[in-house]
Design a protein around this motif. Structure first.
Motif, PDB file in Angstrom:
ATOM      1  N   LEU A 122     -40.363  55.175 -23.595  1.00 31.51           N
ATOM      2  CA  LEU A 122     -38.747  55.532 -24.116  1.00 31.51           C
ATOM      3  C   LEU A 122     -37.714  55.698 -23.577  1.00 31.51           C
ATOM      4  N   SER A 123     -37.149  55.158 -24.326  1.00 30.92           N
ATOM      5  CA  SER A 123     -35.722  55.318 -23.928  1.00 30.92           C
ATOM      6  C   SER A 123     -34.754  56.721 -24.272  1.00 30.92           C
ATOM      7  N   LEU A 124     -33.842  57.575 -23.347  1.00 29.70           N
ATOM      8  CA  LEU A 124     -32.728  58.246 -24.064  1.00 29.70           C
ATOM      9  C   LEU A 124     -31.497  58.163 -23.607  1.00 29.70           C
ATOM     10  N   PRO A 125     -31.011  57.652 -25.494  1.00 24.95           N
ATOM     11  CA  PRO A 125     -29.404  57.613 -25.388  1.00 24.95           C
ATOM     12  C   PRO A 125     -29.051  59.454 -25.186  1.00 24.95           C
ATOM     13  N   PHE A 126     -27.881  58.492 -24.018  1.00 27.89           N
ATOM     14  CA  PHE A 126     -26.881  59.452 -24.422  1.00 27.89           C
ATOM     15  C   PHE A 126     -25.486  58.974 -25.526  1.00 27.89           C
ATOM     16  N   ALA A 127     -24.709  59.615 -26.494  1.00 30.68           N
ATOM     17  CA  ALA A 127     -23.156  59.583 -26.677  1.00 30.68           C
ATOM     18  C   ALA A 127     -22.494  60.256 -26.728  1.00 30.68           C
ATOM     19  N   VAL A 128     -21.630  59.754 -25.730  1.00 29.51           N
ATOM     20  CA  VAL A 128     -20.773  60.347 -25.065  1.00 29.51           C
ATOM     21  C   VAL A 128     -19.041  59.916 -25.429  1.00 29.51           C
ATOM     22  N   GLY A 129     -18.802  61.127 -25.867  1.00 33.64           N
ATOM     23  CA  GLY A 129     -16.948  60.749 -26.341  1.00 33.64           C
ATOM     24  C   GLY A 129     -17.060  60.047 -27.462  1.00 33.64           C
ATOM     25  N   GLN A 130     -15.605  59.754 -28.222  1.00 33.20           N
ATOM     26  CA  GLN A 130     -16.018  59.595 -29.824  1.00 33.20           C
ATOM     27  C   GLN A 130     -16.140  58.751 -30.014  1.00 33.20           C
ATOM     28  N   CYS A 131     -15.811  57.232 -29.557  1.00 34.06           N
ATOM     29  CA  CYS A 131     -16.220  56.140 -29.710  1.00 34.06           C
ATOM     30  C   CYS A 131     -18.253  55.874 -29.907  1.00 34.06           C
ATOM     31  N   GLY A 132     -18.491  56.807 -28.562  1.00 37.81           N
ATOM     32  CA  GLY A 132     -20.008  56.238 -28.378  1.00 37.81           C
ATOM     33  C   GLY A 132     -20.365  57.017 -28.984  1.00 37.81           C
ATOM     34  N   ASN A 133     -20.201  58.259 -29.784  1.00 37.17           N
ATOM     35  CA  ASN A 133     -21.101  59.384 -30.788  1.00 37.17           C
ATOM     36  C   ASN A 133     -20.644  58.855 -32.527  1.00 37.17           C
ATOM     37  N   GLN A 134     -19.635  58.186 -32.653  1.00 36.86           N
ATOM     38  CA  GLN A 134     -19.739  57.195 -33.421  1.00 36.86           C
ATOM     39  C   GLN A 134     -20.599  55.783 -33.486  1.00 36.86           C
ATOM     40  N   VAL A 135     -20.486  55.627 -32.615  1.00 35.69           N
ATOM     41  CA  VAL A 135     -20.976  54.272 -32.653  1.00 35.69           C
ATOM     42  C   VAL A 135     -23.536  54.896 -32.126  1.00 35.69           C
ATOM     43  N   GLY A 136     -22.917  55.819 -31.776  1.00 35.89           N
ATOM     44  CA  GLY A 136     -24.468  55.961 -32.078  1.00 35.89           C
ATOM     45  C   GLY A 136     -25.379  56.589 -33.473  1.00 35.89           C
ATOM     46  N   CYS A 137     -23.675  57.928 -34.050  1.00 34.95           N
ATOM     47  CA  CYS A 137     -24.309  57.660 -35.364  1.00 34.95           C
ATOM     48  C   CYS A 137     -24.791  56.413 -35.980  1.00 34.95           C
ATOM     49  N   ARG A 138     -24.557  55.679 -36.207  1.00 36.56           N
ATOM     50  CA  ARG A 138     -24.336  53.963 -36.779  1.00 36.56           C
ATOM     51  C   ARG A 138     -25.856  53.630 -36.574  1.00 36.56           C
ATOM     52  N   MET A 191     -14.566  53.147 -23.222  1.00 36.58           N
ATOM     53  CA  MET A 191     -13.801  52.734 -21.098  1.00 36.58           C
ATOM     54  C   MET A 191     -11.802  53.599 -21.205  1.00 36.58           C
ATOM     55  N   GLY A 192     -11.638  52.903 -22.191  1.00 41.95           N
ATOM     56  CA  GLY A 192     -10.485  53.633 -22.878  1.00 41.95           C
ATOM     57  C   GLY A 192      -9.646  54.759 -22.602  1.00 41.95           C
ATOM     58  N   GLY A 193     -10.501  56.002 -23.107  1.00 41.53           N
ATOM     59  CA  GLY A 193     -10.098  57.003 -23.031  1.00 41.53           C
ATOM     60  C   GLY A 193     -10.977  58.257 -22.519  1.00 41.53           C
ATOM     61  N   GLY A 194     -10.519  59.418 -22.131  1.00 36.50           N
ATOM     62  CA  GLY A 194     -10.862  60.515 -21.201  1.00 36.50           C
ATOM     63  C   GLY A 194     -12.009  61.020 -21.281  1.00 36.50           C
ATOM     64  N   THR A 195     -12.717  60.766 -22.644  1.00 38.23           N
ATOM     65  CA  THR A 195     -14.280  61.684 -22.336  1.00 38.23           C
ATOM     66  C   THR A 195     -15.149  60.406 -22.209  1.00 38.23           C
ATOM     67  N   SER A 233     -20.846  49.645 -23.094  1.00 43.13           N
ATOM     68  CA  SER A 233     -18.939  50.117 -22.764  1.00 43.13           C
ATOM     69  C   SER A 233     -18.182  49.468 -23.391  1.00 43.13           C
ATOM     70  N   VAL A 234     -17.737  49.979 -23.757  1.00 47.20           N
ATOM     71  CA  VAL A 234     -16.862  49.207 -25.164  1.00 47.20           C
ATOM     72  C   VAL A 234     -15.417  48.929 -24.181  1.00 47.20           C
ATOM     73  N   ALA A 259     -24.729  52.164 -12.182  1.00 39.89           N
ATOM     74  CA  ALA A 259     -25.642  51.060 -13.506  1.00 39.89           C
ATOM     75  C   ALA A 259     -26.543  50.322 -12.410  1.00 39.89           C
ATOM     76  N   ASP A 260     -27.641  49.810 -13.971  1.00 36.63           N
ATOM     77  CA  ASP A 260     -28.439  48.965 -13.960  1.00 36.63           C
ATOM     78  C   ASP A 260     -28.592  47.371 -14.334  1.00 36.63           C
ATOM     79  N   CYS A 261     -27.086  47.839 -15.714  1.00 35.21           N
ATOM     80  CA  CYS A 261     -27.220  46.374 -16.349  1.00 35.21           C
ATOM     81  C   CYS A 261     -25.931  47.274 -17.540  1.00 35.21           C
ATOM     82  N   VAL A 262     -24.855  46.472 -17.624  1.00 33.37           N
ATOM     83  CA  VAL A 262     -24.002  47.193 -18.627  1.00 33.37           C
ATOM     84  C   VAL A 262     -23.701  46.047 -19.546  1.00 33.37           C
ATOM     85  N   LEU A 263     -23.247  46.584 -20.758  1.00 33.82           N
ATOM     86  CA  LEU A 263     -23.410  45.298 -21.454  1.00 33.82           C
ATOM     87  C   LEU A 263     -21.465  45.754 -22.289  1.00 33.82           C
TER      88      LEU A 263
END
Length: 475
Positions: free
Chosen positions: A3-19, A147-151, A176-177, A203-207
């Motif tokens: 099992l994997s547990l995703p965390f979407a953080v910030g505007q971009c993270g949540n928009q990508v997560g939603c898709r 990476m560029g914003g604050g949250t 990371s975008v 981090a163990d791995c960053v894309l």
């Protein structure tokens, strides 16, 4: 059961997560015609009995009752999360999985990391433990952020540290975008470099994914469609860059197509955890096989098909062409040049009706044109998942640990130094409790060390082997 547990953080993270959640549900629906809660679904979704009101018990066998995504959505502006809650995915999340505020982080890493981090720490830990309790075998955490914003940069990396504290043995994967040089956030070089220090250490791995590359891919597809040469209609089931056929009826936003590409990357990355295959590769194996030195864990991803099959009515290309495409710069989600740099290792995750022999043949064909480090000439890791993405016959995700990420990091350092030499905008950061100027000097020195490690490896290209510094082990 992995099992994997995703965390979407910030505007971009949540928009990508939603898709990602939208497309993942469609993939499962295409395969799972009878609506049975099976092992494939259980890797990213819980099946909850809602009849008893609220958060009922999980049902492991039988019909799907109410699917809940295994995820936490965090944003300090509630706009995007509210959109998700009013959209077609509203039933997949409940309030126990959301953490929002109203004021945002003002494009300031320190506000996200130092201020909101400590303010929301208990809340995040509590929700994290709750979500983890529902997982039989927690294999890895996923963080999706920009990476560029604050949250995304500040609170996203705070969450990364929290995960290490609470579950040190569980792998941490980060998507990371990265902002482009012409980013409209003036302080984005500060935010990105401050966040990178955390990624280097925790981090163990960053894309890393660059906005510029996504923008170029989307533009190229629009050009191909509008030129009319390749069949001027977009297929209705195009899922790579458009949300055609999705439950969304709202007008597409400019970033939707770009977010969609990242969501497809995550779909391919997690396909082995979700579906059967003759060569399944779990996410821990990627880190285990592709990261020989702890800090050099940045992987260049490329995805195919991008321009064919799903997007434009082009005759489907041969399998071998797909492998060639995966090693061409047009299909990369970061602007880099792996072919003329040094590979530490490479993973190929193939989906669809592809044989192991096809994989081997293409690796042998491509190998002569790629430079691998002398001590890892056979540094290939392969995965085969039998279920292709919706609307495709097959797809391929390539992940390369390659020194070609160095120019991206050098450019980032230069952008940071331009601001930092003039002490521009520093006061916005330094008035936040716990934020000191040493945070900046430590972050830039962490980035410089990383660049130096890549340079040491580059210097060995074609020559005798010299290792970058490894972990010191006391005997």
């Amino acid at each position: 059961l992995s099992l994997s547990l995703p965390f979407a953080v910030g505007q971009c993270g949540n928009q990508v997560g939603c898709r990602f959640w939208d497309l993942a549900l469609r993939e499962h629906a295409a395969v799972n015609k009878k609506g049975i809660y099976d092992e494939a679904l259980s890797s990213f979704f819980r099946n909850v009995d809602t009849r008893s009101g609220g958060d009922g018990p999980d049902i492991y066998k039988g019909k799907i009752c109410s699917l809940k995504a295994r995820a936490l959505l965090i944003d300090m502006e509630e706009g995007v999360v509210n959109e998700i809650l009013q959209g077609p995915l509203r039933d997949v999340f409940d309030s126990k999985q959301l953490i929002t505020d109203v004021s945002g982080s003002g494009n300031n890493w320190a506000v996200g990391h130092k201020l909101y981090g400590y303010q929301y720490r208990e809340n995040i830990v509590e929700k994290l433990r709750k979500a983890a309790e529902h997982c039989d075998c927690l294999q890895c955490f996923f963080i999706i952020h920009s990476m560029g914003g604050g949250t995304g940069s500040g609170l996203g990396t705070f969450v990364l540290n929290l995960l290490e504290d609470e579950f040190p043995e569980v792998y941490r994967f980060v998507t990371s975008v990265y902002p482009s040089g012409e980013d409209d956030v003036i302080t984005s070089p500060y935010n990105t470099v401050l966040a990178m220090k955390e990624l280097n250490e925790h981090a163990d791995c960053v894309l890393p994914i660059e906005n510029e590359s996504l923008f170029d891919i989307v533009n190229k597809i629009h050009q191909m469609i509008n030129s009319g040469k390749l069949g001027s209609t977009v297929k209705q089931n195009s899922l790579v860059t458009s949300s055609a056929g999705s439950a969304k009826t709202v007008q597409e936003k400019p970033f939707d197509a770009m977010n969609n590409i990242v969501a497809n990357l995550l779909l391919n990355l997690t396909s082995s955890a979700r579906f059967e295959g003759s060569l399944n590769m779990d996410l821990n194996e990627i880190s285990m096989n592709l990261v020989p030195f702890p800090r050099l864990h940045y992987l260049v991803s490329s995805l195919t098909p991008l321009y064919t099959l799903a997007d434009v009515n082009v005759p489907s290309r041969r399998l071998d062409q797909m492998f060639s495409d995966a090693f061409s710069r047009e299909h990369q989600l970061i602007q880099a040049d792996p072919k003329h740099s040094l590979y530490l290792a490479c993973a190929l995750l193939v989906r669809g009706n592809v044989q192991v022999s096809d994989l081997r043949r293409n690796i042998e064909r491509l190998k002569p044109s790629l430079h691998f480090v002398s001590w890892n000439q056979e540094g290939w890791k392969t995965g085969l998942c039998s279920v292709p993405p919706v609307g495709h016959s097959h797809s391929l995700l390539s992940l390369a640990n390659n020194t070609c990420v160095k120019p991206t990091f050098i450019e980032l350092k230069d952008r940071f130094m331009k601001l930092y030499k003039k002490k521009a905008h520093l006061h916005h950061y330094l008035h936040i409790d716990g934020m000191e100027q040493s945070c900046f000097s430590e972050a830039i020195s962490s980035l410089s060390d990383l660049i130096e490690e890549y340079s040491e490896l580059d210097a060995t290209k074609g020559g005798p082997r010299t290792d970058p510094s490894r972990l010191k082990i006391a005997v």
